[in-house]
Every structure is written in structure tokens, then in C-alpha cells.
Design a protein around this motif. Structure first.
Motif, short mmCIF file in Angstrom:
data_model
loop_
_atom_site.label_atom_id
_atom_site.label_comp_id
_atom_site.label_asym_id
_atom_site.label_seq_id
_atom_site.Cartn_x
_atom_site.Cartn_y
_atom_site.Cartn_z
N LEU A 370 0.82 -1.21 0.00
CA LEU A 370 0.00 0.00 0.00
C LEU A 370 0.86 1.26 0.00
CD1 LEU A 370 -2.85 -1.15 2.41
CD2 LEU A 370 -2.93 -0.95 -0.09
N VAL A 371 2.03 1.22 0.64
CA VAL A 371 2.99 2.32 0.51
C VAL A 371 3.40 2.47 -0.95
CG1 VAL A 371 5.34 3.06 1.06
CG2 VAL A 371 3.87 2.16 2.88
N ASN A 372 3.71 1.35 -1.57
CA ASN A 372 4.11 1.36 -2.98
C ASN A 372 2.99 1.91 -3.86
OD1 ASN A 372 4.30 -0.49 -5.75
ND2 ASN A 372 6.29 0.16 -4.96
N ALA A 373 1.76 1.50 -3.58
CA ALA A 373 0.62 1.97 -4.37
C ALA A 373 0.43 3.48 -4.22
CB ALA A 373 -0.64 1.23 -3.94
N THR A 386 -2.34 0.65 -9.14
CA THR A 386 -3.49 -0.25 -9.20
C THR A 386 -3.08 -1.69 -8.98
OG1 THR A 386 -4.63 1.27 -10.72
CG2 THR A 386 -5.38 -1.02 -10.67
N THR A 387 -1.97 -2.09 -9.54
CA THR A 387 -1.50 -3.47 -9.38
C THR A 387 -1.19 -3.79 -7.92
OG1 THR A 387 -0.58 -3.54 -11.62
CG2 THR A 387 0.32 -5.10 -10.03
N SER A 388 -0.47 -2.89 -7.25
CA SER A 388 -0.13 -3.12 -5.84
C SER A 388 -1.37 -3.12 -4.97
CB SER A 388 0.87 -2.06 -5.36
OG SER A 388 2.13 -2.23 -5.98
N LEU A 389 -2.29 -2.21 -5.23
CA LEU A 389 -3.54 -2.15 -4.47
C LEU A 389 -4.34 -3.43 -4.65
CD1 LEU A 389 -5.78 -0.70 -2.88
CD2 LEU A 389 -6.47 0.39 -5.03
N ARG A 393 -6.31 -6.38 -2.21
CA ARG A 393 -7.74 -6.65 -2.35
C ARG A 393 -8.01 -8.11 -2.71
NH1 ARG A 393 -11.30 -2.61 -2.73
NH2 ARG A 393 -12.60 -3.75 -4.23
N THR A 394 -7.17 -8.69 -3.53
CA THR A 394 -7.38 -10.09 -3.92
C THR A 394 -7.30 -11.01 -2.71
OG1 THR A 394 -6.50 -9.71 -6.15
CG2 THR A 394 -6.45 -11.98 -5.32
N ARG A 395 -6.37 -10.75 -1.80
CA ARG A 395 -6.27 -11.57 -0.59
C ARG A 395 -7.55 -11.43 0.25
NH1 ARG A 395 -2.47 -11.49 3.86
NH2 ARG A 395 -2.86 -9.25 4.06
N ALA A 396 -8.18 -10.29 0.18
CA ALA A 396 -9.43 -10.06 0.92
C ALA A 396 -10.65 -10.60 0.18
CB ALA A 396 -9.60 -8.57 1.17
N GLN A 397 -10.40 -11.26 -0.96
CA GLN A 397 -11.45 -11.85 -1.80
C GLN A 397 -12.39 -10.80 -2.36
OE1 GLN A 397 -13.30 -15.30 0.03
NE2 GLN A 397 -11.33 -16.12 0.73
N LEU A 398 -11.79 -9.66 -2.71
CA LEU A 398 -12.53 -8.57 -3.34
C LEU A 398 -12.14 -8.46 -4.81
CD1 LEU A 398 -12.25 -5.81 -0.60
CD2 LEU A 398 -14.32 -7.06 -1.24
N PRO A 399 -12.99 -7.94 -5.65
CA PRO A 399 -12.62 -7.72 -7.05
C PRO A 399 -11.62 -6.58 -7.17
CG PRO A 399 -14.77 -6.76 -6.59
CD PRO A 399 -14.39 -7.54 -5.37
N ASN A 400 -11.00 -6.47 -8.33
CA ASN A 400 -10.07 -5.37 -8.56
C ASN A 400 -10.78 -4.03 -8.38
OD1 ASN A 400 -8.00 -7.14 -9.14
ND2 ASN A 400 -8.20 -6.97 -11.37
#
Length: 474
Positions: A370-373, A386-389, A393-400
Motif C-alpha cells: 500500500l505504501v508502494n501503491a 493499481t497493481t499493488s492495491l 484486495r485479492t487476498r481479501a477476496q474482493l474484485p479489482n
């Protein structure tokens, strides 16, 4: 499995000084002049710094007063009549005489002193040079961490670079920028020496990745976006990875895992006990004291489908994945608690207080992403941001994320920090850092130009004979 053994006979290594907030005198103390003679002395003195990381001041009430309760995601907790003095941190009515304001200040300075004892005295010891350099680097990184705490909470503070030969500790405050430059110097020097990893017996000692990770966060606070981006990329390239299981991440089995960048070992020992980090936040009269609980505002901040919501908030009446039925023992207490500090009954070490085996995660790889993002976005590189963010989100089972454009993406990253790092002590300082505090916390009593920092304790100002100056508004 807890690995780092904090076997040390020396807790307070001191020199005589006038100012109480730098005095770490304790019964059975050993004077520095007679102590620092052997390699074992150097190791014990460095280990004393690690003990400080899990202390009451750094992990329990004082730390929660200043980093937790002032935010909109944490409230006092417990029951209304217990610890009502904490409410001043929720409504910004604390003063320079408040015990919590002074307690956190004193604790951080005691810990800085422990670092300085190592940095100043260890170089003269005849010992293994590689180990000597490493211990000094550990002390410099940890000193940077304590100064990072101080500057975020109190603003500019005095810089003590080692132990003054004239024993004069009564010096004026340095500017915020000077303190940040000092922190950066310590972290840069430490990163050049510290190893990337340790053997199993030394897990919990600070690493090169920890120094660089903290440095990237410091650059974020300075709004030095290029250096925050470059430094976070260094950390990303070092082999860290998100734990695929968010629940596992915060349980004892997930300690020192792939996501751990800086983590405090809270091993329960007969000599030092454990940490009260989890106990003070545990389910009221079932596991712990029930303080510092999540708010409805935090509960409502999670998007539909975000698995972190139920793995961050522990609720009355639920049965945890580990099989514990949550049932408070105080009918006046609230019904939500911090699940990140929960230790299953089957794993609790009853020789110490509840949850005393629970490590404290100071910096996780998710935050590095998130620092990188955030840095990439501020530099105009929305694709990388967007990629880092989205990895988080993917680990949280959320869509991009659907955010597009720098401003929209900025808000999305700030929101992601809120829900990913919830109840980990970053929300209040993030609101201040990003300029959101004046609006988000206005209804709580936050006043712009004053409440971005806390007051310098009145006792310390009086002891300095006015050399220390007060922050505006106090």
C-alpha cells in the motif's frame, strides 16, 4: 513458535541525568560505566531494547491512548464506568498534565536511552566485529522506530545522538524535518548492515527488510514519493509475500510468516512474563479487559464480501474458526472486540496473562504494497499503483478496484489502508498525515492546528526550566 530468548539480567542501563523522562533507573540497576565490557554485555543490552517493544508503554494503554482511541475506528471499550478517564482521548480534551500523554512520552525516551547506551558503549567492547556491527545496527533501527513514534505523536523533539559527554540532556526540541532526517540516517545506516534473515533461534530481531520497510513508510510521511516508491520496491523484491489466509496471519501459527516485516516477539517467560497487548483488548471478562474496541464506523467501512470484516471484528455470541464461543462476562460491556489480538483458548499460555504469546505486528508486507501503491499514484504511475492495491484486495477476496484517475485511486488506497490495517494503530496518524483528520474527526472535537499532535507533558517542560517549548493550542 517463539524463538528469540530475552534472557537478560540488565533492564535499565543508565547514566545520571537531570530529566525524569530520560531516567530509566530501576532497582538492581547496573551502571553503564561498569557494565559494557564483554560480548555478552553487548547482547544483553541490545536485548533490553527488544523487551521495551512489548512493554506496557509501547503496546498497551499509553500506546492505545495516542494511536488508537483518537481515531474514528476505535473507542474506549470495556464498560462505561471502567477507565472513563480514557474518554478525553476520544473527544480531544486531554491536557499537557494527562497521565497518558506523559506515560507514552516517558516510555519512548527510556527506550531511546537503551538504544543510545548500545550505540555509544558497544563500539569500545573487544568482541566479534561482525556481531558488534550488527548489534549497533539493530539499536539504530530501533532508535529510528522510537523516534518515528515520537515525531508522529508530539512533533519535533530533541535529538539525542548517543550519550552527551557533558551529560547535558536538557536541550531544545529539533524541528520535525530534522527529526525525520535523523530517522532516515539511522534507518539507512542500519539497512546497510543488518542481515535479510536470521536462524530460528533469533527470529524477531530486526532485519534489512525491516529497516527498508520502515524507511519507505517514513518517506511516505515526508511525502517524498520517489524515495517511498523506490524503497518499497526494494522491499518487494526481497521475497516477502502476503499470507493467503487472513485469519492465519494473526494467529500464533502465522507468526514470523512470509508477511512479517517487523514483528515483536512476545514470548512468555518466567523472568519477564508476556505482553499485555492482547489482554487489555481481549473479550471483556472472558479473555481480557475489553478495552479499545472497534466502532460501528469501522464495521460499516468494509465493502460487501470483504472477508477482513469478520476476521477483524470479534462479536458476542459467535463461534470462532478455532472453536471458542465468544461470551463476555460483563453485561455492561459492548459486543465487539479486536479479533486480530485473539488467542484461541487451546493455544493460550496460562503461565502468563491471557494472550501473552500474541506477537505484535508492527509492519506487514500488505502495508508495503500500500505504501508502494500510494507513492506510485502520487508520481502519476496509476498502473503500478493499481497493481499493488489489487494484490491486497485479492487476498481479501474482493474484485479489482474500479477507481481510475489519480484522485479516485488516492481515495481508494486510503480506504484500503483503513480496512487492511484496522485496529493496528495507523488510522489516527494516517488521517493526520493525509489531511483528512480535520473533517473526519471534527465531530469528535478535533481542532485543526492543535490536535495533529499531542502536548509535550507539562512535567517535562517544568523540569527543563522552559528549554522544552509547548505545542500550539496547549
Amino acid at each position: 513458535m517463539k524463538k528469540i530468548v530475552l534472557a537478560l539480567a540488565l533492564i535499565g542501563i543508565v547514566v545520571s541525568c537531570k530529566d525524569d523522562y530520560l531516567d530509566t533507573v530501576q532497582p538492581g540497576r547496573v551502571e553503564a560505566a561498569t557494565f559494557f565490557t564483554t560480548q555478552e554485555d553487548a547482547m544483553q543490552a541490545t536485548n533490553a531494547i527488544y523487551v521495551a517493544l512489548r512493554s506496557w508503554e509501547n503496546s498497551a494503554f499509553p500506546a492505545q491512548y495516542v494511536f488508537g482511541v483518537p481515531a474514528d475506528d476505535v473507542e474506549k471499550g470495556s464498560n462505561p464506568g471502567d477507565g472513563s478517564f480514557i474518554n478525553v482521548y476520544n473527544n480531544f480534551t486531554y491536557t499537557a498534565s494527562d497521565g497518558g500523554v506523559e506515560g507514552y512520552w516517558i516510555g519512548q525516551w527510556q527506550f531511546v536511552n537503551r538504544c543510545n547506551q548500545v550505540i555509544t558503549n558497544v563500539p569500545a567492547i573487544n568482541m566479534d566485529e561482525s556481531l558488534k556491527n550488527r548489534l549497533i545496527a539493530e539499536a539504530r533501527m530501533l532508535r529510528a522506530y522510537f523516534y518515528f513514534n515520537l515525531v508522529r505523536i508530539y512533533g519535533g523533539v530533541p535529538i539525542y545522538d548517543g550519550l552527551p559527554a557533558d551529560k547535558n540532556y536538557n536541550i531544545p526540541r529539533n524541528s520535525v524535518n530534522e527529526v525525520y532526517d535523523f530517522i532516515i540516517s539511522d534507518l539507512t545506516a542500519a539497512a546497510a548492515v543488518l542481515p535479510q534473515s536470521y536462524d530460528a533461534a533469533n527470529l524477531g530481531r530486526v532485519t534489512k527488510g525491516g529497516a527498508l520497510g520502515l524507511l519507505s513508510k517514513v518517506y511516505l510521511y515526508k511525502k517524498d514519493w520517489q524515495k517511498a516508491y523506490d524503497t518499497s520496491n526494494q522491499v518487494i523484491s526481497m521475497g516477502y509475500a502476503l499470507d493467503p489466509d487472513f485469519n492465519h496471519l494473526f494467529r500464533p501459527a502465522g507468526e514470523f510468516g512470509s508477511e512479517s516485516v517487523i514483528e515483536v516477539n512476545c514470548q512468555c517467560s518466567s523472568q519477564f512474563g508476556g505482553s499485555q497487548y492482547a489482554e487489555v483488548q481481549g473479550v471483556r471478562n472472558q479473555f481480557g479487559w475489553g478495552f479499545f474496541t472497534p466502532t460501528t464506523a469501522l464495521e460499516n467501512a468494509f465493502e460487501p464480501g470483504d472477508i477482513r470484516k469478520e476476521l477483524t471484528i470479534l462479536r458476542e455470541g459467535e463461534t470462532t474458526p478455532e472453536g471458542d464461543l465468544i461470551h463476555k462476562g460483563d453485561p455492561q460491556a459492548g459486543d465487539m472486540w479486536n479479533q486480530k489480538v485473539y488467542v484461541p483458548t487451546s493455544l493460550n499460555n496460562n503461565s502468563c496473562a491471557y494472550g501473552s504469546i500474541q506477537n505484535i505486528r508492527i509492519l506487514r508486507f500488505a502495508e508495503i504494497l500500500l505504501v508502494n501503491a500510494e507513492a506510485a499514484n502520487e508520481l502519476g504511475n496509476t498502473a503500478v499503483a493499481t497493481t499493488s492495491l489489487n494484490k491486497v484486495r485479492t487476498r481479501a477476496q474482493l474484485p479489482n478496484t474500479t477507481a481510475s484517475g489519480q484522485s479516485s485511486l488516492r481515495n481508494a488506497i486510503w480506504h484500503e489502508r483503513r480496512v487492511e490495517l484496522a485496529l493496528e494503530g495507523d488510522r489516527f496518524v494516517d488521517l493526520v498525515r493525509t489531511g483528512q483528520a480535520v473533517t473526519v474527526l471534527a465531530s469528535y472535537g478535533f481542532k485543526a492546528g492543535k490536535n495533529e499532535v499531542f502536548p509535550i507533558p507539562l512535567n517535562s517542560i517544568n523540569q527543563s526550566n522552559g528549554v522544552l517549548t509547548q505545542n500550539p493550542g496547549y
